[in-house]
Enzyme design. Sequence first.
Site, PDB file in Angstrom:
ATOM      1  N   TYR A  99     -43.312 -43.544 -13.873  1.00  0.00           N
ATOM      2  CA  TYR A  99     -43.257 -44.594 -14.896  1.00  0.00           C
ATOM      3  C   TYR A  99     -42.341 -44.129 -16.012  1.00  0.00           C
ATOM      4  CZ  TYR A  99     -44.699 -47.714 -18.676  1.00  0.00           C
ATOM      5  OH  TYR A  99     -44.699 -48.627 -19.705  1.00  0.00           O
ATOM      6  N   GLU A 187     -38.789 -51.169 -19.420  1.00  0.00           N
ATOM      7  CA  GLU A 187     -39.766 -50.446 -18.614  1.00  0.00           C
ATOM      8  C   GLU A 187     -39.359 -50.417 -17.145  1.00  0.00           C
ATOM      9  OE1 GLU A 187     -44.407 -51.083 -18.837  1.00  0.00           O
ATOM     10  OE2 GLU A 187     -43.599 -52.307 -17.207  1.00  0.00           O
TER      11      GLU A 187
END
Length: 369
Positions: A99, A187
């Site tokens: 992530y 993101e």
Amino acid sequence: MKLHEFQAKELFRTHGIPVQNGVIIERPDQIEGLTLRYPVVLKAQVLVGGRGKAGGIKLAQTPAEARDRASAILGMSIKGEPVRRLLVAEAVNIGAEYYLAFIVDRSTRGLTAIASAAGGVDIEEVARTAPEKIARESVDPFLGFPGFQARGLGRKLGLEGQLLKDFVAIATALYRLCQAEDAELAEINPLGVVAGRLLAVDAKVIIDDNAVFRHKDLPRNEELTDLEREAKGAGLSYVELDGDIAIIGNGAGLVMSTLDMVAHFGGAPANFLDVGGGASEENMRQAITIVTRKPGVRALLVNIFGGITRCDDIARAIAATPPPLPMVVRLTGTNEDEGRTILRAAGYDAFIEPEEAVRRAVALARGRA
Ligand code: GDP
Ligand code: MN
């Protein structure tokens, strides 16, 4: 302004962040003409998260299978948002899932990089259950995000060799993207290991609304749900949330404090509608029909502090538009006695104290009243 995955990936490409080959389609028959390598992955383009879990992301081995799956996904609604477009991308074999994100951090008044080796899943869930698996680096706006800081972050995830090099390149490019595009969030989840290299399998970018005017080249996305659009058309300010208590109030301050009170007593607002200062009977009737139509609503809370808005108008609207679910009314102010009499005749009680009304609404939504 949220960008769709394919739009965010377009920005990734221009900033040098590797993504899969892909094409956007609107009809299943468009699959035939594509020159993509199979298997492909079909991805619903909606502005809400968790598409995978909701069935909006599917692999297909052949064009025939892709067509079937495309028809299915193009007919779906994900969290209330109809799927109008599909990204068809060359599928990859994903090893580990990381992530990586940059997000505006109000406490540092700058961007913060957030990274984790526990990617692929909901990062809020990781933050709750295993906060030690999340690494952060706040960015000094004058220094930018230098390579050494990116390397430090990558090492915290246990990356080394080629993967660490890739991570540094991607993280610094993602930071440059935020700066160049005025993103308040960028993101990558998952940032996947594919054939020994890092690849942005998913992309999420939110552009700061205050800066959208500076980016004439960016798409303009309409983020309203069907009900929000309908309310806007009727001149009502209506916003959707994730809970199960619908809220109607008059005046932004009263509505905001009602939301806080609902949260304080353990409830979760499904939406809220501000009928405004001088709400008429007609406004109130529209308000009731809009807020109660949202799927998943279990109770309606009406909080009216009569001023220019008259309690008897509100009461008449309620009596004429009986909501199809349990309702709690707090009614006080101008013509309060008339309002109460009308409500009582229609079989409803009204509270004077907002706390009592909110408590009761929370209990009703939980089915405990
Ligand atoms: P989200 O559910 O909206 O976050 O959508 P993602 O793009 O993150 O996809 C969800 C999940 O689908 C990913 O975590 C992957 O596990 C899987 N997925 C997406 N693309 C591919 C692909 O090309 N190949 C494989 N094997 N899985 C994929
Ligand atoms: Mn994702």
